[in-house]
Design a protein around this motif. Structure first.
Motif, mmCIF file in Angstrom:
data_model
loop_
_atom_site.group_PDB
_atom_site.id
_atom_site.type_symbol
_atom_site.label_atom_id
_atom_site.label_comp_id
_atom_site.label_asym_id
_atom_site.label_seq_id
_atom_site.Cartn_x
_atom_site.Cartn_y
_atom_site.Cartn_z
ATOM 1 N N GLY A 191 0.841 -1.178 0.000
ATOM 2 C CA GLY A 191 0.000 0.000 0.000
ATOM 3 C C GLY A 191 0.882 1.235 0.000
ATOM 4 O O GLY A 191 1.866 1.290 0.736
ATOM 5 N N LEU A 192 0.566 2.211 -0.839
ATOM 6 C CA LEU A 192 1.347 3.443 -0.933
ATOM 7 C C LEU A 192 0.479 4.636 -0.551
ATOM 8 O O LEU A 192 -0.714 4.657 -0.870
ATOM 9 N N PRO A 193 1.069 5.653 0.084
ATOM 10 C CA PRO A 193 0.288 6.825 0.497
ATOM 11 C C PRO A 193 0.176 7.870 -0.623
ATOM 12 O O PRO A 193 0.368 9.061 -0.415
ATOM 13 N N ILE A 194 -0.121 7.392 -1.807
ATOM 14 C CA ILE A 194 -0.211 8.255 -2.990
ATOM 15 C C ILE A 194 -1.655 8.234 -3.483
ATOM 16 O O ILE A 194 -2.235 7.152 -3.638
ATOM 17 N N PRO A 195 -2.250 9.409 -3.749
ATOM 18 C CA PRO A 195 -3.643 9.412 -4.204
ATOM 19 C C PRO A 195 -3.797 8.823 -5.610
ATOM 20 O O PRO A 195 -2.990 9.107 -6.492
ATOM 21 N N SER A 196 -4.807 7.990 -5.759
ATOM 22 C CA SER A 196 -5.139 7.443 -7.078
ATOM 23 C C SER A 196 -5.865 8.523 -7.881
ATOM 24 O O SER A 196 -6.226 9.575 -7.348
ATOM 25 N N GLU A 197 -6.095 8.258 -9.143
ATOM 26 C CA GLU A 197 -6.858 9.207 -9.968
ATOM 27 C C GLU A 197 -8.261 9.390 -9.403
ATOM 28 O O GLU A 197 -8.791 10.496 -9.374
ATOM 29 N N GLU A 198 -8.861 8.307 -8.923
ATOM 30 C CA GLU A 198 -10.194 8.395 -8.313
ATOM 31 C C GLU A 198 -10.158 9.230 -7.036
ATOM 32 O O GLU A 198 -11.062 10.019 -6.773
ATOM 33 N N ASP A 199 -9.091 9.064 -6.239
ATOM 34 C CA ASP A 199 -8.932 9.880 -5.033
ATOM 35 C C ASP A 199 -8.883 11.357 -5.405
ATOM 36 O O ASP A 199 -9.536 12.191 -4.774
ATOM 37 N N LYS A 200 -8.103 11.686 -6.419
ATOM 38 C CA LYS A 200 -7.949 13.081 -6.835
ATOM 39 C C LYS A 200 -9.273 13.687 -7.292
ATOM 40 O O LYS A 200 -9.552 14.852 -7.000
ATOM 41 N N LYS A 201 -10.088 12.896 -7.985
ATOM 42 C CA LYS A 201 -11.386 13.401 -8.463
ATOM 43 C C LYS A 201 -12.300 13.788 -7.315
ATOM 44 O O LYS A 201 -13.116 14.691 -7.442
ATOM 45 N N GLY A 202 -12.179 13.103 -6.177
ATOM 46 C CA GLY A 202 -13.052 13.360 -5.042
ATOM 47 C C GLY A 202 -12.579 14.479 -4.126
ATOM 48 O O GLY A 202 -13.269 14.845 -3.185
#
Length: 148
Positions: free
Chosen positions: A93-104
């Motif tokens: 697990g990495l503490p990097i936002p996914s594209e879906e995370d960024k959209k929200g």
């Protein structure tokens, strides 16, 4: 922008992530914003969240139930949210936002991602050069990143 975590919020992040390990957790961050920093006083996880290995969803309907309660505490406000990214098999697990995370993400809020993995060796807690904090407790290694 700096983010300060109370001991209670820090503990809540770790417990929320460890409790559902192998699935993601999700919750709100409560606190307040000053001119140059956020103060996170509480982090509470959503018990009704639909957790998966690679994602988590929560019901807006259930959120509406707690809005009147949060409104009664005028010194605290919802300043963002948190969720975990967990190890799945050999994939860390990495503490990097996914594209879906960024959209929200909403402008003006903060977002914490708690990467939680199997602990391979005991590491002391500390702030890293990349702005994250990390360390190990028991069988877990945690790395927490903040996004604004």
């Amino acid at each position: 922008m700096r983010i300060y975590l109370s001991e209670n919020a820090f503990l809540d992040l770790l417990l929320s992530s460890a409790e559902v390990y192998k699935r993601e957790c999700f919750g709100f961050l409560l606190g307040y914003k000053l001119e140059d920093r956020f103060i996170v006083e509480h982090a509470f996880s959503f018990q009704t969240a639909n957790r998966r290995h690679k994602g988590v969803e929560y019901s807006q309907r259930n959120h509406k139930r707690i809005e009147p309660i949060l409104a009664r505490f005028n010194k605290l406000e919802k300043i963002g949210d948190f969720h975990s990214h967990t190890q799945f098999g050999p994939t860390k697990g990495l503490p990097i936002p996914s594209e879906e995370d960024k959209k929200g993400m909403i402008f003006g809020h903060i977002y914490l991602i708690v990467a939680i993995n199997n602990n391979e060796k005991t590491m002391p807690w500390g702030e890293k050069r990349d702005g994250t904090i990390s360390g190990s407790i028991s069988e877990f290694f945690f790395k927490i990143s903040a996004h604004f």
